[in-house]
Design a protein around this motif. Structure first.
Motif, short mmCIF file in Angstrom:
data_model
loop_
_atom_site.label_atom_id
_atom_site.label_comp_id
_atom_site.label_asym_id
_atom_site.label_seq_id
_atom_site.Cartn_x
_atom_site.Cartn_y
_atom_site.Cartn_z
N GLU A 176 0.83 -1.21 0.00
CA GLU A 176 0.00 0.00 0.00
C GLU A 176 0.86 1.26 0.00
OE1 GLU A 176 -3.08 0.38 -0.72
OE2 GLU A 176 -3.14 -1.80 -0.92
N TRP A 177 1.96 1.21 0.75
CA TRP A 177 2.87 2.37 0.80
C TRP A 177 3.46 2.62 -0.59
CZ3 TRP A 177 7.96 3.47 -0.31
CH2 TRP A 177 8.45 4.68 0.20
N VAL A 178 3.91 1.55 -1.23
CA VAL A 178 4.51 1.67 -2.57
C VAL A 178 3.48 2.25 -3.54
CG1 VAL A 178 5.50 0.38 -4.52
CG2 VAL A 178 6.19 -0.19 -2.18
N PHE A 179 2.25 1.73 -3.47
CA PHE A 179 1.20 2.19 -4.37
C PHE A 179 0.93 3.69 -4.16
CE2 PHE A 179 -3.37 2.36 -5.77
CZ PHE A 179 -3.11 2.14 -7.09
N GLY A 180 0.88 4.09 -2.91
CA GLY A 180 0.66 5.51 -2.59
C GLY A 180 1.75 6.40 -3.19
N GLN A 181 2.99 5.94 -3.09
CA GLN A 181 4.10 6.71 -3.64
C GLN A 181 3.97 6.88 -5.16
OE1 GLN A 181 7.01 7.95 -1.86
NE2 GLN A 181 5.50 7.64 -0.26
N ILE A 182 3.57 5.80 -5.81
CA ILE A 182 3.42 5.86 -7.27
C ILE A 182 2.29 6.82 -7.64
CG2 ILE A 182 2.87 4.53 -9.35
CD1 ILE A 182 4.12 2.07 -8.04
N VAL A 183 1.16 6.65 -6.99
CA VAL A 183 -0.02 7.47 -7.31
C VAL A 183 0.29 8.95 -7.09
CG1 VAL A 183 -2.41 7.97 -6.62
CG2 VAL A 183 -1.68 5.60 -6.95
N ASN A 184 1.05 9.27 -6.04
CA ASN A 184 1.42 10.67 -5.78
C ASN A 184 2.18 11.32 -6.92
OD1 ASN A 184 0.32 10.80 -3.30
ND2 ASN A 184 2.22 10.36 -2.18
N GLN A 185 2.83 10.50 -7.72
CA GLN A 185 3.67 11.03 -8.81
C GLN A 185 2.91 11.18 -10.11
OE1 GLN A 185 7.05 11.67 -8.68
NE2 GLN A 185 7.40 10.99 -6.57
N ILE A 186 1.66 10.74 -10.09
CA ILE A 186 0.91 10.73 -11.38
C ILE A 186 -0.02 11.93 -11.44
CG2 ILE A 186 -0.82 9.45 -12.70
CD1 ILE A 186 0.55 6.88 -11.81
#
Ligand code: AMP
Length: 174
Positions: free
Chosen positions: A164-174
Motif C-alpha cells: 500500500e505504501w509503494v502504491f501511494g508513492q506511485i499514485v502521488n507522482q501521477i
C-alpha cells in the motif's frame, strides 16, 4: 497515460501495475504472461520462447518488441497502458519505443527478491532458475534504468516497503 513499472523479478511490478491499471482504467500489458501463453503453441516461435523461459534466459528481443507493438494497437490500449516486463534491454527499446511518460523503478535488494520468488513458487521460480533470471536481468536492468534516467522519466521507489505504501508513492507522482 503510458506508464512503465521496472524492477527485478519479485520486486512487486505486477501487483503495482495491475492496481494502477485498475485505478486509472488503463490496459495492463505483461510480457511474461503473453510469452508463457505463446510458449504453449507448437510453432517454431513458440518452441523458441519455451526454450528461453525454461532456461531463465530472455526471449529474443525482436520477438518481444513485435508482440508489444502489436498488443499496444489493440482497442483497449488506446487511452493508455501500464507496462510490466518491457523493455528488458536497450535493444528492445531501440526496436520499439512505447513512449512512456513516467517510469517507476521498484528498488528491492537482490536477497529480498530471491526470498520472495522462492516463496511465490511459480513454475519458473525454482532456486536455480531464480538465480539465473536474476543474473541475466540485473545487468540488463541497470542499462535500461540508465536509459530512462538520462531521459528524465525515471522515478525510484523503495519497493521493499509494503504494497500500500509503494502504491501511494506511485499514485502521488501521477
Ligand atoms: P516475468 O513474468 O516478467 O518475470 O517474465 C518471465 C519470463 O518471460 C522472463 O524470465 C523472460 O524469460 C521472459 N520475458 C518477459 N518479458 C521479456 C522481455 N521484455 N524480453 C525478453 N524476455 C522476456
Amino acid at each position: 497515460m503510458k506508464l512503465l513499472i521496472l524492477g527485478l523479478p519479485g520486486s512487486g511490478k505486477t501487483t503495482q501495475a495491475q492496481k494502477l491499471a485498475e485505478k486509472f482504467n488503463l490496459c495492463f500489458v505483461k510480457t511474461g504472461t503473453i510469452l508463457r501463453e505463446m510458449a504453449k503453441t507448437p510453432t517454431p516461435e513458440g518452441v523458441k520462447i519455451r526454450e528461453a523461459l525454461d532456461k531463465g534466459e530472455l526471449v529474443d528481443d525482436l520477438i518481444v518488441a513485435r508482440l508489444v507493438e502489436q498488443r499496444l494497437k489493440d482497442e483497449d490500449c488506446q487511452d493508455g497502458f501500464v507496462m510490466d516486463g518491457y523493455p528488458r534491454s536497450i535493444h528492445q527499446i531501440q526496436t520499439f519505443d512505447p513512449e512512456f511518460v513516467k517510469v517507476f523503478y521498484l528498488k528491492v535488494p537482490e536477497e529480498e527478491v530471491r526470498k520472495r520468488l522462492i516463496q511465490r513458487g511459480r513454475e519458473d521460480d525454482t532456486p536455480e532458475l531464480v538465480d539465473r533470471r536474476l543474473q541475466v536481468q540485473s545487468k540488463e536492468l541497470g542499462e535500461v534504468l540508465e536509459f530512462f534516467k538520462k531521459n528524465g522519466e525515471l522515478v525510484e521507489i523503495d519497493g521493499s516497503k509494503d504494497e500500500e505504501w509503494v502504491f501511494g508513492q506511485i499514485v502521488n507522482q501521477i
